[in-house]
Design an enzyme around this catalytic site. Structure first.
Site, PDB file in Angstrom:
ATOM      1  N   HIS A 219       0.804  -1.220   0.000  1.00  0.00           N
ATOM      2  CA  HIS A 219       0.000   0.000   0.000  1.00  0.00           C
ATOM      3  C   HIS A 219       0.841   1.277   0.000  1.00  0.00           C
ATOM      4  CE1 HIS A 219      -3.368   2.571  -0.098  1.00  0.00           C
ATOM      5  NE2 HIS A 219      -2.659   3.312   0.741  1.00  0.00           N
ATOM      6  N   HIS A 371      -9.411   0.751 -11.324  1.00  0.00           N
ATOM      7  CA  HIS A 371      -8.968   1.658 -10.245  1.00  0.00           C
ATOM      8  C   HIS A 371      -7.483   1.972 -10.376  1.00  0.00           C
ATOM      9  CE1 HIS A 371      -8.100   3.193  -6.227  1.00  0.00           C
ATOM     10  NE2 HIS A 371      -7.257   2.197  -6.041  1.00  0.00           N
ATOM     11  N   HIS A 373      -5.413   1.579 -12.882  1.00  0.00           N
ATOM     12  CA  HIS A 373      -4.933   2.270 -14.087  1.00  0.00           C
ATOM     13  C   HIS A 373      -5.219   3.764 -13.999  1.00  0.00           C
ATOM     14  CE1 HIS A 373      -4.026  -1.643 -15.722  1.00  0.00           C
ATOM     15  NE2 HIS A 373      -3.289  -1.012 -16.613  1.00  0.00           N
ATOM     16  N   ARG A 434      -9.885 -10.292 -12.853  1.00  0.00           N
ATOM     17  CA  ARG A 434      -8.625  -9.705 -13.272  1.00  0.00           C
ATOM     18  C   ARG A 434      -7.621 -10.839 -13.472  1.00  0.00           C
ATOM     19  NH1 ARG A 434      -5.679  -7.055  -7.893  1.00  0.00           N
ATOM     20  NH2 ARG A 434      -4.004  -6.764  -9.394  1.00  0.00           N
TER      21      ARG A 434
HETATM   22 FE1  HAS Z   1      -5.815   2.012  -4.436  1.00  0.00          FE
HETATM   23  C1  HAS Z   1      -5.955  -1.426  -4.843  1.00  0.00           C
HETATM   24  C2  HAS Z   1      -7.994   1.822  -1.825  1.00  0.00           C
HETATM   25  C3  HAS Z   1      -5.531   5.395  -3.894  1.00  0.00           C
HETATM   26  C4  HAS Z   1      -3.154   2.082  -6.600  1.00  0.00           C
HETATM   27  N1  HAS Z   1      -4.778   0.600  -5.544  1.00  0.00           N
HETATM   28  C5  HAS Z   1      -5.008  -0.749  -5.581  1.00  0.00           C
HETATM   29  C6  HAS Z   1      -4.065  -1.373  -6.469  1.00  0.00           C
HETATM   30  C7  HAS Z   1      -3.243  -0.382  -6.940  1.00  0.00           C
HETATM   31  C8  HAS Z   1      -3.705   0.859  -6.346  1.00  0.00           C
HETATM   32  C9  HAS Z   1      -2.059  -0.544  -7.879  1.00  0.00           C
HETATM   33  O1  HAS Z   1      -9.018  -0.296   0.061  1.00  0.00           O
HETATM   34  C10 HAS Z   1      -4.044  -2.853  -6.850  1.00  0.00           C
HETATM   35  C11 HAS Z   1      -3.091  -3.664  -6.046  1.00  0.00           C
HETATM   36  C12 HAS Z   1      -3.154  -5.112  -6.511  1.00  0.00           C
HETATM   37  O2  HAS Z   1      -2.495  -5.440  -7.513  1.00  0.00           O
HETATM   38  O3  HAS Z   1      -3.900  -5.889  -5.930  1.00  0.00           O
HETATM   39  N2  HAS Z   1      -6.649   3.350  -3.142  1.00  0.00           N
HETATM   40  C13 HAS Z   1      -7.552   3.071  -2.185  1.00  0.00           C
HETATM   41  C14 HAS Z   1      -8.016   4.303  -1.556  1.00  0.00           C
HETATM   42  C15 HAS Z   1      -7.329   5.314  -2.159  1.00  0.00           C
HETATM   43  C16 HAS Z   1      -6.453   4.705  -3.133  1.00  0.00           C
HETATM   44  C17 HAS Z   1      -9.013   4.453  -0.455  1.00  0.00           C
HETATM   45  N3  HAS Z   1      -4.599   3.454  -5.112  1.00  0.00           N
HETATM   46  C18 HAS Z   1      -4.611   4.762  -4.730  1.00  0.00           C
HETATM   47  C19 HAS Z   1      -3.516   5.463  -5.361  1.00  0.00           C
HETATM   48  C20 HAS Z   1      -2.851   4.534  -6.128  1.00  0.00           C
HETATM   49  C21 HAS Z   1      -3.541   3.281  -5.958  1.00  0.00           C
HETATM   50  C22 HAS Z   1      -3.214   6.918  -5.143  1.00  0.00           C
HETATM   51  C23 HAS Z   1      -1.649   4.674  -7.007  1.00  0.00           C
HETATM   52  C24 HAS Z   1      -1.066   5.785  -7.301  1.00  0.00           C
HETATM   53  N4  HAS Z   1      -6.800   0.501  -3.541  1.00  0.00           N
HETATM   54  C25 HAS Z   1      -7.595   0.629  -2.436  1.00  0.00           C
HETATM   55  C26 HAS Z   1      -7.983  -0.698  -1.968  1.00  0.00           C
HETATM   56  C27 HAS Z   1      -7.410  -1.627  -2.824  1.00  0.00           C
HETATM   57  C28 HAS Z   1      -6.673  -0.848  -3.790  1.00  0.00           C
HETATM   58  C29 HAS Z   1      -8.829  -1.026  -0.814  1.00  0.00           C
HETATM   59  C30 HAS Z   1      -7.512  -3.159  -2.750  1.00  0.00           C
HETATM   60  C31 HAS Z   1      -8.643  -3.603  -3.542  1.00  0.00           C
HETATM   61  C32 HAS Z   1      -8.720  -5.103  -3.630  1.00  0.00           C
HETATM   62  O4  HAS Z   1      -9.783  -5.632  -3.255  1.00  0.00           O
HETATM   63  O5  HAS Z   1      -7.778  -5.765  -4.080  1.00  0.00           O
HETATM   64  C33 HAS Z   1      -7.497   6.763  -1.771  1.00  0.00           C
HETATM   65  O6  HAS Z   1      -6.381   7.193  -1.079  1.00  0.00           O
HETATM   66  C34 HAS Z   1      -7.885   7.659  -2.862  1.00  0.00           C
HETATM   67  C35 HAS Z   1      -8.205   9.043  -2.365  1.00  0.00           C
HETATM   68  C36 HAS Z   1      -8.454   9.970  -3.498  1.00  0.00           C
HETATM   69  C37 HAS Z   1      -9.487  10.774  -3.601  1.00  0.00           C
HETATM   70  C38 HAS Z   1      -9.624  11.659  -4.810  1.00  0.00           C
HETATM   71  C39 HAS Z   1      -9.442  13.127  -4.534  1.00  0.00           C
HETATM   72  C40 HAS Z   1      -9.544  13.880  -5.811  1.00  0.00           C
HETATM   73  C41 HAS Z   1      -8.553  14.602  -6.412  1.00  0.00           C
HETATM   74  C42 HAS Z   1      -8.797  15.202  -7.761  1.00  0.00           C
HETATM   75  C43 HAS Z   1      -9.650  16.404  -7.743  1.00  0.00           C
HETATM   76  C44 HAS Z   1     -10.086  16.728  -9.096  1.00  0.00           C
HETATM   77  C45 HAS Z   1     -11.315  16.954  -9.424  1.00  0.00           C
HETATM   78  C46 HAS Z   1     -11.625  17.177 -10.840  1.00  0.00           C
HETATM   79  C47 HAS Z   1     -12.381  17.076  -8.387  1.00  0.00           C
HETATM   80  C48 HAS Z   1     -10.539  10.804  -2.574  1.00  0.00           C
HETATM   81  C49 HAS Z   1      -7.213  14.863  -5.808  1.00  0.00           C
HETATM   82  C50 HAS Z   1     -12.865  16.513 -11.327  1.00  0.00           C
HETATM   83  C51 HAS Z   1     -12.983  15.119 -10.868  1.00  0.00           C
HETATM   84  C52 HAS Z   1     -13.843  14.220 -11.335  1.00  0.00           C
HETATM   85  C53 HAS Z   1     -14.270  13.112 -10.421  1.00  0.00           C
HETATM   86  C54 HAS Z   1     -14.388  14.202 -12.709  1.00  0.00           C
HETATM   87 CU    CU Z   2      -3.876  -0.025  -0.831  1.00  0.00          CU
END
Ligand code: HAS
Ligand code: CU
Length: 552
Positions: A219, A371, A373, A434
């Site tokens: 993570h 997610h 990608h 996957r």
């Molecule tokens: Fe994740 C699985 C939970 C962020 C990468 N994640 C993965 C895997 C990868 C990965 C590579 O809880 C697969 C691993 C594998 O091979 O098994 N992830 C999260 C959560 C966040 C999160 C809660 N992940 C990332 C980031 C990554 C990344 C950053 C790479 C850079 N992820 C998981 C979980 C799994 C998981 C479980 C396991 C799933 C499973 O069952 O296997 C958070 O930290 C994300 C918070 C982000 C936000 C977004 C804020 C918005 C921003 C942009 C603003 C722009 C706007 C413009 C508003 C809350 C900064 C307009 C926007 C629109 C929406 C149009």
């Molecule tokens: Cu994670």
């Protein structure tokens, strides 16, 4: 800068790391292109099952682990030398770079020769040849040497500049490296003490113990990728718009939260693993929601910065500032903002993943592929690509070739990722797996399953749409690499800028945020709380090692 040769060694390391990162992007991207076609019925199938799984291993290792890491090394060295204007420890940097590049080449050979069909997570009891695990260990040692050079440089600068605030970009680099140093020791244990004996002597491995320490690393690994991208959003993005980040304090607060909450959440990758108490999984769910907070803070801060820049350019009214921004004109601005939008979408699927009970519906499906990608392939990689448009000329002293085509790179990447990401999220909800060579996995040979009323039948259009998206962003990547390699080797010389780089807001006096040692200590305390519980549970029950298994 007084002496243009002042950072000769540092620049050489940064250049080697940068060029190597692009080679890895090419290699990993090529297999991504083949895979997305293999997974879509009716599309040209260019792989055998063996090549699919070998290619998937190479795709994950080359892109997720190595492309990101080498780009980050180049960025870190560049930011530290230009922003702090100090030299870095040359033997550490050079030694680290040689080990990391050598280890990566050895790992690539192991995978390409079919000795490591274990995917980028190399879960035991899947067996690979010792070469693969030795390569991983060597890469790790290399990264530690480079990390030591970064931390030592920041430490020395702090001593030389008592009472001065650490500039924002350097602060982001520190956070990145600190996360890496906190995350990697248990991985080294899993690789050296468990996987290596497994491959050398067929020693059995306790799968749960191994997975605990792998995901302890897995993570924070994703935040090791994200934090440098966020650093760019806070510094280079405002810079190209002629302004500063809306709130420097909020930016630093976000970095602190990333630092203290990135590690103690790994169990959210193991919700379906038996043998870990649900209460600990809940604890990690709660901490995962904590690590989403800095991204929400970032969303606010970045959008406020964009609004400030849009209004400076004459944008009026509620939305006029959006259209006043240089969309489609400036490839750096366009690439970075497109990356942020992709990350925004993926952030929300991350929050879904993090929910202990909802995760059961998406785990191991194509949803997770969508997610990650959009996070690492969209938010992070597109940010690094757009930053390359600035970094390559600064480091190599050559102007970009084909400037008028540059804007096509982020556009293709964004549109392709959007199509791919959304299709894969949807087909994941329809339970498409996957990491499966779908064409030969049995589903598509059963006419009853292919009925459009059946879930499997409904996968097909989404998998095909995903392949179209994949091909579109592969084209963007190919164009990027073509123009970038042409620039590095043949671009018109513009001379080195002398290396001045003022991307952070002007630093003020030191604050509580500059107590870097204290922050690292707080991070360690939270990690110990979150991980001692499952570790005690697993070790007190006693390990039950399983014999290794050769995938074929
Ligand atoms: Fe994740 C699985 C939970 C962020 C990468 N994640 C993965 C895997 C990868 C990965 C590579 O809880 C697969 C691993 C594998 O091979 O098994 N992830 C999260 C959560 C966040 C999160 C809660 N992940 C990332 C980031 C990554 C990344 C950053 C790479 C850079 N992820 C998981 C979980 C799994 C998981 C479980 C396991 C799933 C499973 O069952 O296997 C958070 O930290 C994300 C918070 C982000 C936000 C977004 C804020 C918005 C921003 C942009 C603003 C722009 C706007 C413009 C508003 C809350 C900064 C307009 C926007 C629109 C929406 C149009
Ligand atoms: Cu994670």
């Amino acid at each position: 800068m007084e002496n243009p040769n002042m950072f000769r060694i540092e620049d050489r390391v940064a250049k080697v790391a940068l060029v190597f990162s692009y080679v890895l992007l090419l290699l990993g991207g090529l297999f991504g292109f083949l895979q997305v076609l293999s997974r879509a019925p009716g599309m040209p199938r260019l792989e055998t099952p063996q090549l699919y799984y070998d290619g998937l291993t190479l795709h994950g290792v080359a892109l997720a682990i190595l492309w990101t890491a080498f780009f980050i090394v180049a960025l870190a060295v560049f930011v530290i030398t230009r922003e702090l204007k100090i030299n870095m420890n040359a033997p550490l940097l050079r030694g680290g770079c040689i080990l990391a590049v050598g280890g990566s080449l050895a790992g690539a050979v192991a995978i390409l020769t079919g000795q490591a069909t274990v995917l980028y997570t190399f879960y035991p009891p899947l067996q690979a040849s010792p070469l693969f695990f030795i390569a991983l260990a060597v890469i790790l040692i290399g990264t530690w040497l480079i990390s030591a050079a970064v931390i030592e440089a920041i430490w020395r600068w702090k001593k030389l500049n008592p009472g001065k605030e650490v500039p924002l970009a350097t602060y982001g680099v520190f956070t990145t490296i600190a996360i890496w140093l906190l995350a990697t020791p248990p991985l080294a244990y899993a690789v050296i003490a468990r996987s290596l004996p497994m491959s050398l002597f067929n020693a059995p491995v306790d799968v749960l113990e191994w997975r605990l320490w792998f995901w302890y690393f897995g993570h924070p690994l994703v935040y090791f990728w994200l934090v440098p991208a966020v650093t760019i959003w806070y510094t280079i993005l405002p810079k190209v718009l002629g302004t500063e980040v809306y709130s420097k304090t909020a930016a630093k607060a976000a970095f602190v939260l990333y630092l203290i909450a990135s590690v103690p959440v790994g169990l959210h990758h193991q919700f379906v693993d038996p043998g870990v108490h649900p209460v600990y999984k809940y604890l990690h769910t709660v901490l995962t929601y904590l690590v989403a907070v800095p991204s929400f803070i970032t969303a606010f801060n970045v959008i406020a910065t964009l609004e400030k820049a849009g209004r400076m350019r004459g944008g009026k009214g509620l939305f006029g500032w959006i259209t006043a921004l240089p969309w489609g004109k400036d490839p750096v601005f366009t690439g970075i903002t497109f990356a942020i939008i992709l990350f925004g979408i993926a952030g929300f699927s991350g929050v879904v993943n993090a929910s202990f009970n909802v995760n059961y519906n998406v785990h191991n499906t194509a949803w997770i592929v969508g997610h990650f990608h959009l996070t690492v392939g969209g938010g992070v990689t597109l940010t690094f690509i757009a930053t390359s448009f600035l970094l390559v000329p600064l480091l190599f002293g050559r102007d970009y070739v084909g400037k008028k085509f540059l804007i096509a790179v982020p556009t293709l990447w964004f549109v392709g990722q959007l199509i791919f990401g959304i299709s894969y999220h949807i087909v994941g909800l329809l339970h498409a797996p996957r990491r499966t060579y779908i064409a030969e996995a049995g589903y598509l040979n059963d006419p009853n399953l292919l009925n459009s009323l059946h879930l499997v039948g409904q996968w097909i259009p989404w998998l095909q749409l995903g392949a179209i998206g994949g091909v579109i962003f592969a084209l963007g990547g190919a164009l990027f690499l073509l123009l970038t390699f042409a620039t590095i080797f043949r671009g018109p010389r513009i001379g080195l800028s002398g290396g001045e780089l003022q991307i952070s807001p002007t630093p003020g006096p030191a604050t509580i945020f500059d107590k870097l040692g204290l922050l690292a200590l707080i991070a360690i305390v939270i990690i110990v709380i979150a991980y001692s519980l499952p570790a005690v549970e697993i070790y007190s029950r006693g390990l039950s090692p399983a014999p290794p298994y050769w995938p074929s």
